[in-house]
Write an enzyme that holds these catalytic residues in place. Structure first.
Site, mmCIF file in Angstrom:
data_model
loop_
_atom_site.group_PDB
_atom_site.id
_atom_site.type_symbol
_atom_site.label_atom_id
_atom_site.label_comp_id
_atom_site.label_asym_id
_atom_site.label_seq_id
_atom_site.Cartn_x
_atom_site.Cartn_y
_atom_site.Cartn_z
ATOM 1 N N ALA A 162 0.822 -1.209 0.000
ATOM 2 C CA ALA A 162 0.000 0.000 0.000
ATOM 3 C C ALA A 162 0.857 1.261 0.000
ATOM 4 O O ALA A 162 0.438 2.293 -0.523
ATOM 5 C CB ALA A 162 -0.939 -0.006 1.204
ATOM 6 N N HIS A 192 -5.152 5.356 -2.458
ATOM 7 C CA HIS A 192 -5.748 6.408 -1.628
ATOM 8 C C HIS A 192 -5.063 7.743 -1.938
ATOM 9 O O HIS A 192 -3.904 7.767 -2.367
ATOM 10 C CB HIS A 192 -5.570 6.036 -0.154
ATOM 11 C CG HIS A 192 -6.187 6.973 0.812
ATOM 12 N ND1 HIS A 192 -5.552 8.118 1.247
ATOM 13 C CD2 HIS A 192 -7.385 6.955 1.431
ATOM 14 C CE1 HIS A 192 -6.330 8.753 2.094
ATOM 15 N NE2 HIS A 192 -7.454 8.077 2.222
ATOM 16 N N VAL A 194 -3.408 9.971 -0.379
ATOM 17 C CA VAL A 194 -2.087 10.306 0.149
ATOM 18 C C VAL A 194 -0.984 9.428 -0.436
ATOM 19 O O VAL A 194 0.189 9.646 -0.152
ATOM 20 C CB VAL A 194 -2.043 10.217 1.701
ATOM 21 C CG1 VAL A 194 -2.973 11.228 2.325
ATOM 22 C CG2 VAL A 194 -2.352 8.810 2.184
ATOM 23 N N LYS A 195 -1.356 8.442 -1.260
ATOM 24 C CA LYS A 195 -0.345 7.564 -1.846
ATOM 25 C C LYS A 195 0.335 8.249 -3.040
ATOM 26 O O LYS A 195 -0.085 9.308 -3.501
ATOM 27 C CB LYS A 195 -0.983 6.251 -2.285
ATOM 28 C CG LYS A 195 -1.670 5.486 -1.161
ATOM 29 C CD LYS A 195 -0.757 5.198 0.006
ATOM 30 C CE LYS A 195 -1.289 4.128 0.945
ATOM 31 N NZ LYS A 195 -2.572 4.440 1.574
ATOM 32 N N THR A 196 1.392 7.610 -3.554
ATOM 33 C CA THR A 196 2.202 8.229 -4.594
ATOM 34 C C THR A 196 1.416 8.476 -5.877
ATOM 35 O O THR A 196 1.647 9.455 -6.576
ATOM 36 C CB THR A 196 3.445 7.358 -4.878
ATOM 37 O OG1 THR A 196 4.125 7.133 -3.636
ATOM 38 C CG2 THR A 196 4.391 8.047 -5.840
#
EC number: 2.6.1.92
Length: 401
Positions: A162, A192, A194-196
């Protein structure tokens, strides 16, 4: 600096081409179960070097689908590190399996071969169905070492990636990518915000196993089979030898874990920029690493394993709050007053009330030591170098005050 914008610990980067891709998808014939799903899956599989990629509704769904695909069920055990988000353990509990929590390295937060081996001593003769290493903060766990321990017990690895879309690593001088499944049965990703890279909400499962890929894809959509060659009830499926065009069969109990075309359109646009996003995160991390020695020994960054070229989902520092004479809450609130958001990743899962009621009190000292010191500082691909200077300066003021 009083009017400087608030810096959250993580935030998506959405650009004009992302908006255009979503708008185009909204005008198309299919908002869901259409061609963009397969396009996103194919592009993602190629990017990480896996044979198959199956898009799904979120990272938790990806983990649950992995458990379903492996047939995890009541009476089985999975091992997961306690230093992770709850979903890593919950996915096995959804299936009625038991979770044995492994400790982690106190300085990296990663499960190691030694902590995995120790966790195996607490299985109590029950069948070990899977081991779930977590690439915490984007830093790759030592997959070959973990695989050797897990394989000796007859269990496959399921990578919780994740945090690690875009992470690369080198094992035995061989360059690899998280998601290529060279050492694991399946790898699970989250998209999500906030992910890369983001699809708003979304996830992906990768595997090199054809049968697993087919099973996961079917379980993503109610366990329904639409291929006439795989029908088991000729009365439903066929008119003589010709397949009925409306026919489908539910052959297993699956879920609605589909990812819509409109979100896959965003994923395709973001995926094309993944290398740029990752490189920018690495540049910002380098800036942090240049400035933070001024705050030593109170503060030090979590070190990357030498094998990992991390995509850096999070930039985490370890702070000696006792020596600083302040609690973590006080530090976080003081930083927030200066317009800087921070977070804690994570409360060890074995300490959560649900798992304490289920398994009793446990002592996992490595995870406790990491948790006591960790703080996630702002890291976003849209940040400027000056934002890092501002964070480090504010942290120095707060700790020095």
């Amino acid at each position: 600096m009083a009017d400087a914008p608030f810096l959250a610990y993580g935030r998506q980067v959405i650009e004009d081409d992302d908006l255009a891709a979503v708008a185009q998808a909204l005008r198309a014939d299919f908002l869901t179960t259409g061609p963009r799903v397969a396009q996103f899956e194919a592009a993602f599989a190629e990017k990480v070097g896996a044979r198959h990629a199956i898009a799904c509704s979120n990272g938790t769904a990806a983990l649950h689908l992995a458990m379903l695909g492996l047939g995890v069920g009541p009476g089985d055990v999975v091992i997961a590190p306690t230093l992770t988000f709850a979903a890593t353990a919950n996915c096995a509990r959804y299936q009625g399996a038991e979770v044995v929590f492994a400790d982690v390295d106190p300085d990296t937060g990663l499960m190691t071969a030694d902590t995995l081996a120790e966790a195996m001593t607490r299985i109590g003769g029950r069948p070990l169905k899977a081991v779930l290493p977590v690439h915490l903060n984007g830093h790759a766990a030592d997959l070959p070492a973990l695989k050797r321990v897990a394989e000796a017990a007859g269990a496959p690895l399921v990578e919780d990636a994740a945090h690690a879309v875009g992470t690369a690593m080198t094992f035995d001088n061989v360059p690899e990518r998280v998601g290529d499944c060279r050492h694991s049965a399946l790898t699970c990703f989250s998209f999500h915000p906030v992910k890369t890279l983001t699809t708003g909400e979304g996830g992906m499962v990768t595997t090199n196993d054809d049968a697993l890929a087919q099973r996961v894809a079917r379980l993503r959509s109610h366990g329904i089979v639409r291929e006439p060659a795989d029908f088991v009830d000729p009365e439903i499926g066929f008119d003589g030898e010709a397949p009925n065009p409306w026919a489908y069969e539910q052959q297993a109990l699956g879920y609605n874990y589909r990812l819509p075309d409109v979100l896959c359109a965003l994923g395709l646009s973001q995926l094309a920029k993944l290398d740029r996003f990752v490189e920018r995160r690495r540049q910002l991390a380098q800036r942090y690493n240049e400035l933070l020695p001024a705050l030593a020994p109170l503060v030090r960054p979590v070190a990357q394993p030498w094998t990992s070229r991390s995509a850096l989902h999070l930039f985490v520092v370890l702070i000696d709050f006792t020596a600083a004479g302040q609690t973590r809450r006080q530090v976080m609130e003081a930083l927030r007053a200066k317009g800087i958001g921070t977070q804690v990743h994570y409360i060890p899962v074995h300490r959560q009330p649900y798992y304490r009621a289920l398994y009793g009190e446990q002592t996992l000292s490595g995870a406790e030591a990491y948790y006591a010191r960790c703080l996630s500082l702002p890291l976003q691909a849209g940040m400027a170098d000056g934002d890092v200077d501002r964070v480090v300066g504010a942290l120095g003021e707060v700790l020095g005050g």
